[in-house]
Each structure stands twice: as structure tokens, then as C-alpha cells.
Design a protein around this motif. Sequence first.
Motif, PDB file in Angstrom:
ATOM      1  N   LEU A  13       0.827  -1.198   0.000  1.00 17.06           N
ATOM      2  CA  LEU A  13       0.000   0.000   0.000  1.00 17.06           C
ATOM      3  C   LEU A  13       0.868   1.257   0.000  1.00 17.06           C
ATOM      4  CD1 LEU A  13      -3.017  -0.725   2.401  1.00 17.06           C
ATOM      5  CD2 LEU A  13      -3.103  -0.226  -0.047  1.00 17.06           C
ATOM      6  N   GLU A  14       2.025   1.168   0.637  1.00 21.26           N
ATOM      7  CA  GLU A  14       2.938   2.315   0.634  1.00 21.26           C
ATOM      8  C   GLU A  14       3.352   2.679  -0.792  1.00 21.26           C
ATOM      9  OE1 GLU A  14       3.046   0.540   4.672  1.00 21.26           O
ATOM     10  OE2 GLU A  14       3.154  -0.273   2.635  1.00 21.26           O
ATOM     11  N   ASP A  15       3.479   1.675  -1.655  1.00 21.91           N
ATOM     12  CA  ASP A  15       3.867   1.924  -3.040  1.00 21.91           C
ATOM     13  C   ASP A  15       2.775   2.637  -3.837  1.00 21.91           C
ATOM     14  OD1 ASP A  15       6.288   0.731  -2.658  1.00 21.91           O
ATOM     15  OD2 ASP A  15       5.775  -1.156  -3.638  1.00 21.91           O
ATOM     16  N   VAL A  16       1.548   2.604  -3.323  1.00 18.12           N
ATOM     17  CA  VAL A  16       0.431   3.216  -4.050  1.00 18.12           C
ATOM     18  C   VAL A  16       0.449   4.740  -3.899  1.00 18.12           C
ATOM     19  CG1 VAL A  16      -2.093   3.335  -4.226  1.00 18.12           C
ATOM     20  CG2 VAL A  16      -0.975   1.146  -3.785  1.00 18.12           C
ATOM     21  N   LYS A  17       1.059   5.224  -2.849  1.00 16.03           N
ATOM     22  CA  LYS A  17       1.105   6.670  -2.621  1.00 16.03           C
ATOM     23  C   LYS A  17       1.679   7.383  -3.847  1.00 16.03           C
ATOM     24  CE  LYS A  17       2.758  10.140   0.664  1.00 16.03           C
ATOM     25  NZ  LYS A  17       3.547  10.403   1.897  1.00 16.03           N
ATOM     26  N   GLY A  18       0.959   8.366  -4.339  1.00 19.01           N
ATOM     27  CA  GLY A  18       1.386   9.123  -5.509  1.00 19.01           C
ATOM     28  C   GLY A  18       0.870   8.590  -6.820  1.00 19.01           C
ATOM     29  N   ARG A  19       0.329   7.364  -6.832  1.00 19.33           N
ATOM     30  CA  ARG A  19      -0.214   6.783  -8.056  1.00 19.33           C
ATOM     31  C   ARG A  19      -1.701   7.130  -8.196  1.00 19.33           C
ATOM     32  NH1 ARG A  19       3.032   2.575 -10.198  1.00 19.33           N
ATOM     33  NH2 ARG A  19       4.809   2.057  -8.868  1.00 19.33           N
ATOM     34  N   THR A  20      -2.191   7.105  -9.411  1.00 20.48           N
ATOM     35  CA  THR A  20      -3.615   7.328  -9.653  1.00 20.48           C
ATOM     36  C   THR A  20      -4.405   6.110  -9.180  1.00 20.48           C
ATOM     37  OG1 THR A  20      -3.215   8.775 -11.546  1.00 20.48           O
ATOM     38  CG2 THR A  20      -5.381   7.735 -11.402  1.00 20.48           C
ATOM     39  N   VAL A  21      -5.455   6.376  -8.398  1.00 22.59           N
ATOM     40  CA  VAL A  21      -6.294   5.316  -7.856  1.00 22.59           C
ATOM     41  C   VAL A  21      -7.735   5.557  -8.301  1.00 22.59           C
ATOM     42  CG1 VAL A  21      -7.060   4.112  -5.786  1.00 22.59           C
ATOM     43  CG2 VAL A  21      -4.790   5.179  -5.833  1.00 22.59           C
ATOM     44  N   LEU A  22      -8.333   4.561  -8.918  1.00 25.12           N
ATOM     45  CA  LEU A  22      -9.722   4.666  -9.366  1.00 25.12           C
ATOM     46  C   LEU A  22     -10.646   4.216  -8.238  1.00 25.12           C
ATOM     47  CD1 LEU A  22      -9.374   3.165 -12.973  1.00 25.12           C
ATOM     48  CD2 LEU A  22      -9.030   5.534 -12.206  1.00 25.12           C
ATOM     49  N   ILE A  23     -11.529   5.115  -7.784  1.00 25.20           N
ATOM     50  CA  ILE A  23     -12.427   4.793  -6.673  1.00 25.20           C
ATOM     51  C   ILE A  23     -13.848   5.257  -7.005  1.00 25.20           C
ATOM     52  CG2 ILE A  23     -10.583   4.949  -4.958  1.00 25.20           C
ATOM     53  CD1 ILE A  23     -11.791   7.675  -4.129  1.00 25.20           C
ATOM     54  N   THR A  28     -16.534   8.430   1.484  1.00 22.84           N
ATOM     55  CA  THR A  28     -17.111   8.486   2.834  1.00 22.84           C
ATOM     56  C   THR A  28     -16.982   7.141   3.545  1.00 22.84           C
ATOM     57  OG1 THR A  28     -19.305   8.009   1.887  1.00 22.84           O
ATOM     58  CG2 THR A  28     -18.744  10.320   2.288  1.00 22.84           C
ATOM     59  N   THR A  29     -16.075   6.293   3.058  1.00 25.30           N
ATOM     60  CA  THR A  29     -15.801   5.025   3.741  1.00 25.30           C
ATOM     61  C   THR A  29     -14.296   4.840   3.890  1.00 25.30           C
ATOM     62  OG1 THR A  29     -16.041   3.851   1.605  1.00 25.30           O
ATOM     63  CG2 THR A  29     -17.967   3.903   3.068  1.00 25.30           C
ATOM     64  N   TYR A  30     -13.678   4.135   2.960  1.00 24.18           N
ATOM     65  CA  TYR A  30     -12.277   3.775   3.175  1.00 24.18           C
ATOM     66  C   TYR A  30     -11.264   4.841   2.733  1.00 24.18           C
ATOM     67  CZ  TYR A  30     -12.236   2.528  -1.821  1.00 24.18           C
ATOM     68  OH  TYR A  30     -12.324   2.554  -3.194  1.00 24.18           O
ATOM     69  N   TRP A  31     -11.632   5.758   1.832  1.00 22.73           N
ATOM     70  CA  TRP A  31     -10.650   6.736   1.333  1.00 22.73           C
ATOM     71  C   TRP A  31     -10.109   7.636   2.448  1.00 22.73           C
ATOM     72  CZ3 TRP A  31      -7.568   6.708  -2.576  1.00 22.73           C
ATOM     73  CH2 TRP A  31      -6.893   7.873  -2.955  1.00 22.73           C
ATOM     74  N   PRO A  32     -10.948   8.160   3.341  1.00 26.50           N
ATOM     75  CA  PRO A  32     -10.394   8.944   4.461  1.00 26.50           C
ATOM     76  C   PRO A  32      -9.423   8.134   5.316  1.00 26.50           C
ATOM     77  CG  PRO A  32     -12.741   9.329   4.269  1.00 26.50           C
ATOM     78  CD  PRO A  32     -12.420   8.185   3.348  1.00 26.50           C
ATOM     79  N   GLY A  86      -1.175   8.332   3.876  1.00 27.71           N
ATOM     80  CA  GLY A  86      -0.785   9.586   3.237  1.00 27.71           C
ATOM     81  C   GLY A  86      -1.301   9.772   1.832  1.00 27.71           C
ATOM     82  N   PHE A  87      -2.368   9.036   1.461  1.00 28.05           N
ATOM     83  CA  PHE A  87      -2.964   9.255   0.144  1.00 28.05           C
ATOM     84  C   PHE A  87      -3.540  10.671   0.091  1.00 28.05           C
ATOM     85  CE2 PHE A  87      -4.023   4.632  -1.283  1.00 28.05           C
ATOM     86  CZ  PHE A  87      -2.747   4.234  -0.920  1.00 28.05           C
ATOM     87  N   THR A  88      -3.646  11.226  -1.110  1.00 26.01           N
ATOM     88  CA  THR A  88      -4.172  12.574  -1.289  1.00 26.01           C
ATOM     89  C   THR A  88      -5.327  12.556  -2.288  1.00 26.01           C
ATOM     90  OG1 THR A  88      -2.528  12.999  -3.021  1.00 26.01           O
ATOM     91  CG2 THR A  88      -1.955  13.672  -0.775  1.00 26.01           C
ATOM     92  N   ASP A  89      -6.195  13.554  -2.170  1.00 28.32           N
ATOM     93  CA  ASP A  89      -7.376  13.593  -3.026  1.00 28.32           C
ATOM     94  C   ASP A  89      -7.034  13.738  -4.505  1.00 28.32           C
ATOM     95  OD1 ASP A  89      -9.255  13.230  -1.018  1.00 28.32           O
ATOM     96  OD2 ASP A  89      -9.434  15.375  -0.603  1.00 28.32           O
ATOM     97  N   ASP A  90      -5.892  14.335  -4.812  1.00 29.87           N
ATOM     98  CA  ASP A  90      -5.572  14.488  -6.236  1.00 29.87           C
ATOM     99  C   ASP A  90      -5.152  13.162  -6.880  1.00 29.87           C
ATOM    100  OD1 ASP A  90      -3.094  14.190  -5.053  1.00 29.87           O
ATOM    101  OD2 ASP A  90      -2.247  16.060  -5.811  1.00 29.87           O
ATOM    102  N   GLN A  91      -4.948  12.123  -6.081  1.00 25.72           N
ATOM    103  CA  GLN A  91      -4.694  10.788  -6.640  1.00 25.72           C
ATOM    104  C   GLN A  91      -5.969  10.135  -7.145  1.00 25.72           C
ATOM    105  OE1 GLN A  91      -2.181   9.364  -2.921  1.00 25.72           O
ATOM    106  NE2 GLN A  91      -2.183   7.785  -4.495  1.00 25.72           N
ATOM    107  N   ALA A  92      -7.092  10.480  -6.534  1.00 25.27           N
ATOM    108  CA  ALA A  92      -8.340   9.760  -6.765  1.00 25.27           C
ATOM    109  C   ALA A  92      -9.025  10.205  -8.053  1.00 25.27           C
ATOM    110  CB  ALA A  92      -9.274   9.960  -5.583  1.00 25.27           C
ATOM    111  N   LYS A  93      -9.372   9.227  -8.867  1.00 25.10           N
ATOM    112  CA  LYS A  93     -10.128   9.452 -10.096  1.00 25.10           C
ATOM    113  C   LYS A  93     -11.338   8.510 -10.089  1.00 25.10           C
ATOM    114  CE  LYS A  93      -6.892  12.276 -11.404  1.00 25.10           C
ATOM    115  NZ  LYS A  93      -7.114  13.735 -11.294  1.00 25.10           N
ATOM    116  N   PRO A  94     -12.381   8.852 -10.834  1.00 23.40           N
ATOM    117  CA  PRO A  94     -13.605   8.040 -10.789  1.00 23.40           C
ATOM    118  C   PRO A  94     -13.414   6.631 -11.340  1.00 23.40           C
ATOM    119  CG  PRO A  94     -14.054  10.225 -11.697  1.00 23.40           C
ATOM    120  CD  PRO A  94     -12.563  10.073 -11.636  1.00 23.40           C
ATOM    121  N   TYR A  95     -13.965   5.674 -10.616  1.00 19.65           N
ATOM    122  CA  TYR A  95     -14.022   4.291 -11.084  1.00 19.65           C
ATOM    123  C   TYR A  95     -15.380   4.084 -11.745  1.00 19.65           C
ATOM    124  CZ  TYR A  95     -14.260  -0.838 -10.876  1.00 19.65           C
ATOM    125  OH  TYR A  95     -14.397  -2.171 -11.180  1.00 19.65           O
TER     126      TYR A  95
END
Length: 335
Positions: free
Chosen positions: A132-142, A148-152, A159-168
Motif C-alpha cells: 500500500l505504501e507503493d500506491v502513494k502518488g499513483r492514480t487510484v480509481l475509486i 465516505t468510507t475507506y478513502w479517508p 498519506g494518500f491525497t485527493d488528487d490521486q483519486a479518479k472516478p471508477y
Amino acid sequence: MSFGFLKHLFGYRRTGLGVVMAAIVGSVAGGVQADDKVTIGTSWYAQAEHGGFYQAKAAGIYKKYGLDVNIKMGGPQVNGLQLLVAGQYDFTMGYPIRNINAVKEGLPVVTVAATFQKDPQGLIAHPQVISLEDVKGRTVLISTSARTTYWPWLKAEYGFTDDQAKPYTFSLGPFLADKELVQQAYISSEPFAAEKGGVKPNIFLFADHGYPPYAATLETRRDLVEGKPDVVRRFVQATLEGWKSYLQDPQRGNALIKKDNPQMTDEQLAFGIEKLKEFGIVTGGDAGEKGIGYMSDERWEKTFDFMVAAGLVDADVDYHKAYTLEFLPQTPVLP
């Protein structure tokens, strides 16, 4: 009312025994009664994640407990919570975060058991991403609901950030086409489709990294808990026995699943069951010693504390109203 059902009822020693005994006396005095009708709404189209319900129905376990159960499939246009509150469902497959929020809104819903000790939700990534540490900084489709569940939780813990998240968009196409993408997944579903598409993904199950909520909870209304506790108790018992039976030999449950959902394949069902077992979704955690469906005050408190810290609910909400341990079996249904 069958002899087996009466025998099981006589074994109960929890509160509400007087109600159960009165039901037995009434049945004996008035002759054989019809089974109590119960409707359960699932979370999606019929699949392995619903196997315990289908097995309990197909194998006659609900019938043994004097229940005539109707299983209603969920889907993208089905609001199970709304149907529960409206009285069209007696139980739904719930989720603690949703249940606590429902209590916040004043809805009379309560969770009585947790068929999944672990939420089967996580992320899948291409083989070069090993943690999961390797995912930091990568684009994540959610999905939208993830915010309002697992992303926070991922933001706070990794340390994930909102700018990583894109629509799934619930299509695996983008993930298969781009080796740098990471996306949300149910471990028993999307990984199967990814393998079919030529990618054997790494799976990161949130629950194995500390994400606290139970999943696939049995959620009902407070009027049923207070007015028909014997029905609630029998439904919980039969469903948990159904899950035990399904994981031992799923043939009957699978036949009924495929009847409700003809697009479901034997291969997909086998994969789903394999992942439920591999990750201990039903039988892991406390279930190994305390039984399938087990819940604890401590686990609910952890879930509530996470929600408060993430700003998902106010600290003054009485989360204890969201669940009760009263209907967990006196004798655990051990795996």
C-alpha cells in the motif's frame, strides 16, 4: 413447526425467552403454524458473497427454524436501506458506517450480526506495486461512496491525497490498459476479471491493514427487534448456519444463486469462495473462536472512532444505538 425447530428454541437462554416460549405454547395449542415470512435484501446481484443466505434457503435451514425466507437481489438502482425502513425488507446486508450514519439521521435501524469479519474491499495493482505504501502518488480509481468510507482511512494511515483519486466507472478496461493504474476491488470479484484479462494483480485487503468495519452485516428495524425478537433470533441463527454450510459444500446455494442470477458462472463462484476462505472474510478474526457472525463492542467503538477522526460523523452521535449483541447465538456457530 418442526421438532428440530422446537428443540433449537428450547436451547435459547437469552432475553426474550418468554416470548419464544409463548410462541411454542401457542403453536402446540393451536396446531401447526405457518412459517414466519421474512424478506432479506442483498447488496448486489446474486454471487458468492451472498452464499450463506442462499444456502440456508436451499438446504432447508431457514425452514428448520420456522422461517419462509424471500431473498431479494440488490443492484445499482436498489436502495436497500430505504426499502428496509419502508418495511418492504425485514433485513438487509448492511455496513457499520452506513448504519451509524443512519442512526445519526434518526432512522430506526439496528445491526444484529456481522457475517463478514473483514470487509472484502481493497485495492488491486499491477505486479510491480508490492505494498500500500507503493500506491502513494499513483492514480487510484475509486467510486463516489469510497470518499465516505475507506478513502479517508487511506489518507490518514498511508498519506494518500485527493488528487490521486479518479472516478471508477466499474469497467476494468482502464486498469488492464494502463500498468500504472491502481483501482478499488472486491477481492472476490475484480481480481477474477483482471486475471481473465491477462493480469494477475496484487491484492491489498484494507481489513488486513487495520481498516476496522465489519461487513455484510445483518441489519433490521428496531420494531422487529422489539416486537418480534424470536424471529430475529431464528433468522440470525439460521443465516450463520447457512454460511457454515456454504463454505463446507456450496453446491445447493450455488444452484439457487445461478437461478437468481443466470449470468453467474461456476468459475466465478469458485473463485469467490476461494477468496472468502483465503482471506478469512467469514471465518477469520474473532469468528474462529467466537463463531460466525460475531461482533464486539470494541470493534464498533474502533469503527466509530475512525469515523469521528475522519470527520464522517459527529462525536456526540450515540453509535451504540446502531447495533445490539443480544441476538448472537448462545452457542457459537464455529467454522
